[in-house]
Design an enzyme around this catalytic site. Structure first.
Site, PDB file in Angstrom:
ATOM      1  N   SER A 147      46.827  27.020  67.110  1.00 15.76           N
ATOM      2  CA  SER A 147      46.537  25.361  67.551  1.00 15.76           C
ATOM      3  C   SER A 147      47.940  24.247  67.838  1.00 15.76           C
ATOM      4  CB  SER A 147      46.581  24.676  65.775  1.00 15.76           C
ATOM      5  OG  SER A 147      46.742  23.829  64.812  1.00 15.76           O
ATOM      6  N   LYS A 172      48.959  28.115  62.587  1.00 15.59           N
ATOM      7  CA  LYS A 172      48.230  28.884  62.874  1.00 15.59           C
ATOM      8  C   LYS A 172      47.635  29.770  63.461  1.00 15.59           C
ATOM      9  CE  LYS A 172      44.272  26.253  61.246  1.00 15.59           C
ATOM     10  NZ  LYS A 172      43.180  27.083  60.651  1.00 15.59           N
ATOM     11  N   GLU A 195      35.156  34.875  66.372  1.00 16.36           N
ATOM     12  CA  GLU A 195      34.348  33.286  65.925  1.00 16.36           C
ATOM     13  C   GLU A 195      33.061  33.151  67.153  1.00 16.36           C
ATOM     14  OE1 GLU A 195      36.136  30.001  64.670  1.00 16.36           O
ATOM     15  OE2 GLU A 195      37.754  31.083  65.213  1.00 16.36           O
ATOM     16  N   SER A 249      15.239  28.423  92.591  1.00 14.03           N
ATOM     17  CA  SER A 249      15.392  29.469  91.737  1.00 14.03           C
ATOM     18  C   SER A 249      16.715  30.417  92.527  1.00 14.03           C
ATOM     19  CB  SER A 249      14.506  30.345  91.300  1.00 14.03           C
ATOM     20  OG  SER A 249      13.665  31.013  92.753  1.00 14.03           O
ATOM     21  N   THR A 291      29.644  44.030  47.551  1.00 14.38           N
ATOM     22  CA  THR A 291      28.012  43.925  48.047  1.00 14.38           C
ATOM     23  C   THR A 291      28.209  41.893  47.241  1.00 14.38           C
ATOM     24  OG1 THR A 291      27.518  43.784  45.020  1.00 14.38           O
ATOM     25  CG2 THR A 291      27.520  46.053  46.757  1.00 14.38           C
ATOM     26  N   HIS A 292      26.813  40.769  47.910  1.00 12.04           N
ATOM     27  CA  HIS A 292      26.832  39.893  47.089  1.00 12.04           C
ATOM     28  C   HIS A 292      28.746  39.446  47.470  1.00 12.04           C
ATOM     29  CE1 HIS A 292      23.676  40.063  44.801  1.00 12.04           C
ATOM     30  NE2 HIS A 292      23.794  41.254  44.795  1.00 12.04           N
ATOM     31  N   ASN A 315       5.418  38.343  94.253  1.00 15.71           N
ATOM     32  CA  ASN A 315       4.859  38.720  92.902  1.00 15.71           C
ATOM     33  C   ASN A 315       4.737  40.559  92.288  1.00 15.71           C
ATOM     34  OD1 ASN A 315       4.412  36.323  92.803  1.00 15.71           O
ATOM     35  ND2 ASN A 315       2.046  37.036  92.475  1.00 15.71           N
TER      36      ASN A 315
HETATM   37  N1  ARG Z   1      11.090  32.676  92.709  1.00 14.07           N
HETATM   38  C1  ARG Z   1       9.924  33.390  92.091  1.00 14.07           C
HETATM   39  C2  ARG Z   1       9.990  34.090  90.485  1.00 14.07           C
HETATM   40  O1  ARG Z   1      11.217  34.568  90.027  1.00 14.07           O
HETATM   41  C3  ARG Z   1       9.340  34.836  92.827  1.00 14.07           C
HETATM   42  C4  ARG Z   1       7.820  34.978  93.446  1.00 14.07           C
HETATM   43  C5  ARG Z   1       6.679  34.176  93.227  1.00 14.07           C
HETATM   44  N2  ARG Z   1       5.613  34.342  93.337  1.00 14.07           N
HETATM   45  C6  ARG Z   1       4.593  33.352  93.594  1.00 14.07           C
HETATM   46  N3  ARG Z   1       3.490  33.479  93.792  1.00 14.07           N
HETATM   47  N4  ARG Z   1       5.116  32.130  93.983  1.00 14.07           N
HETATM   48  O2  ARG Z   1       9.271  34.571  89.945  1.00 14.07           O
END
Ligand code: ARG
Length: 455
Positions: A274, A280, A287, A20, A152-153, A107
């Site tokens: 455009s 245009k 948008e 991640s 309205t509408h 955690n």
């Molecule tokens: N990258 C993890 C997350 O975003 C961090 C926490 C990971 N904790 C674990 N017990 N594997 O949630």
């Protein structure tokens, strides 16, 4: 990090689905802030020696410089921002680095980092909403007395002023800002020290770390602290409602800019052309503001779906909390900035709007109200007589104000010449003096109140 229990490295697919760092590297500043607060507390409580603590703090400073200089080695094999920082700290300072994670788990670490990030995002959004409100107030003040049709509408309803219309959005964005303020206040409790899920046997001081990180207090339950993401959901909910408001306004800008309406234009630098149609001028920014709603509301749906079936406490599902929040808050940031630019730069076609304010028998209600006031008719009967007057005017191809007196008198004998005074859009607007109504004095009074509120 957990080599003690394992005898083989993760498979490529394990690493691929698990990694991640590409997303959560955005949490680096929050991660360092949390680690510093945790480290100082460990020193103060005698859990880590002053010498080890100093080595850790100076290593964290080096990491910060490396990240700022773009030289920090973000590595996929260390999975996320927390392990990347920890691995680098170990390379930089050696053995003491391993003491930083005492009484802490990833955690509570990730719950903390993410909460700090979302809290900052709320603060940024509140500031941006205020900037947008200021831009709207400036334009509303310029156009407090300029007429436009109220719908309205999307059918002609009654004349209003452009200032009044713009002030409607000042109210909406004000409530949006207060939703972010509320969310921020509720999320301002620290999860740090909840450790993995059950708290810590070390004599940690959760109140000290909470205070150091700008929280009101530590969260009261360690399971809750590591396992809920309601602060992110609440922020996404507030963002979705804001995006809805932005989208409605963007839709109006798109409509106003069509030649058929011709109510407003945007300058070259906020529109596009455009590649084939030379005439245009497209309101792409409006948008796209309208379209960002999809991403933002989609993010709320994505995160609530991730969270809804998770047993306490932490599950890895929760790593999927960050992409939707980053995506939504980035989109909201762009949308608010673009909308503020458009509000500041748009040119209303005052003459066209004023002319349109009189179209579509927009003062029919004023005629009915006149009959109630001056001829003492019950409103329902006045409504019926006025309906007949509109029908007659339509047949003759004129507006209500051009309908000859004898035509009106044929519909009700007590109509006099004086009725024509209420049939102009100016008179219609000026008469709506009820609190919050469209009369220019009322609009100016609300502008003054809002300026004071936002000062
Ligand atoms: N990258 C993890 C997350 O975003 C961090 C926490 C990971 N904790 C674990 N017990 N594997 O949630």
């Amino acid at each position: 990090m957990w080599g003690g229990r394992f005898s083989s490295r993760p498979a490529d697919i394990m690493q691929a689905i698990n990694v991640s760092i590409g997303v959560d590297r955005r949490l680096w500043a929050q991660d360092l802030a949390g680690s510093r607060a945790h480290c100082r507390m460990l020193i103060d409580r005698g859990i880590v020696t002053a010498a080890d603590g100093a080595a850790i703090l100076s290593g964290l400073d080096t990491i910060q410089s490396e990240i700022e200089a773009g030289t920090f080695p973000f590595r996929d094999e260390y999975e996320d921002i927390h392990l990347n920082v920890e691995a680098r700290l170990s390379e930089l300072i050696g053995e003491p680095s391993g003491r930083l994670h005492t009484a802490r788990s990833r955690n509570d670490q990730v719950a903390l980092d993410f909460r700090l990030w979302v809290r900052d995002a709320c603060d940024r959004t509140i500031a941006q909403l205020s900037a947008l409100q200021h831009a709207l107030l400036a334009r509303a003040e310029q156009h407090a007395g300029d007429l436009m049709p109220g719908f309205t509408h999307l059918q002609t309803a009654q004349p209003v002023t452009l200032g009044h219309h713009l002030m409607a959005y000042v109210e909406m964005f004000g409530r949006d800002a207060s939703r972010f303020t509320d969310a921020r206040a509720r999320m301002n409790e620290s999860p740090l020290g909840a450790a993995a899920l059950a708290g810590s046997p070390f004599p940690i001081d959760r109140h000290a770390t909470a205070l150091a990180l700008g929280f009101d207090r530590p969260m009261g339950n360690s399971l809750d602290a590591v396992s809920d993401r309601d602060f992110a959901l609440e922020t996404l909910a507030a963002a979705s409602i804001t995006a809805g408001h932005l989208s409605r306004f963007a839709e109006e800008i798109v409509v106003w800019m069509t030649p058929m309406f011709g109510f407003a234009s945007l300058p070259d630098d906020l529109t596009t052309g455009s590649s084939i149609m030379p005439q245009k001028r497209n309101p792409d920014a409006a948008e796209l503001v309208r379209a960002k709603t999809g991403r933002i509301l989609g993010s709320f749906v994505a995160l609530s779906t991730v969270m809804k079936g998770l047993p306490l406490a932490y599950s890895k599902d929760m790593q999927e909390d960050k992409p939707p929040v980053f995506e939504a808050m980035d989109a909201l940031d762009l949308a608010l900035t673009a909308m503020t630019a458009m509000v500041t730069a748009f040119t209303p076609n005052i003459a066209r709007m004023a002319e349109a304010a009189g179209w579509g028998f927009s003062t029919a209600t004023d005629l009915a109200d006149w009959l109630v006031r001056e001829a003492d008719l019950p409103f329902r009967q006045a409504h019926h007589v006025t309906g007949a007057a509109v029908k007659r005017a339509e047949a003759l191809g004129v507006g209500l104000a051009q309908l000859p007196l004898k035509e009106l008198q044929a519909l009700h004998p007590s109509v006099t010449e004086a009725v024509y005074k209420v049939l102009t859009p100016e008179a219609s607007c000026a008469s709506r003096q009820s609190f919050g109504g469209t009369a220019p004095e009322q609009v100016r009074a609300r502008i003054a109140e809002w300026k004071e509120r936002l000062a």
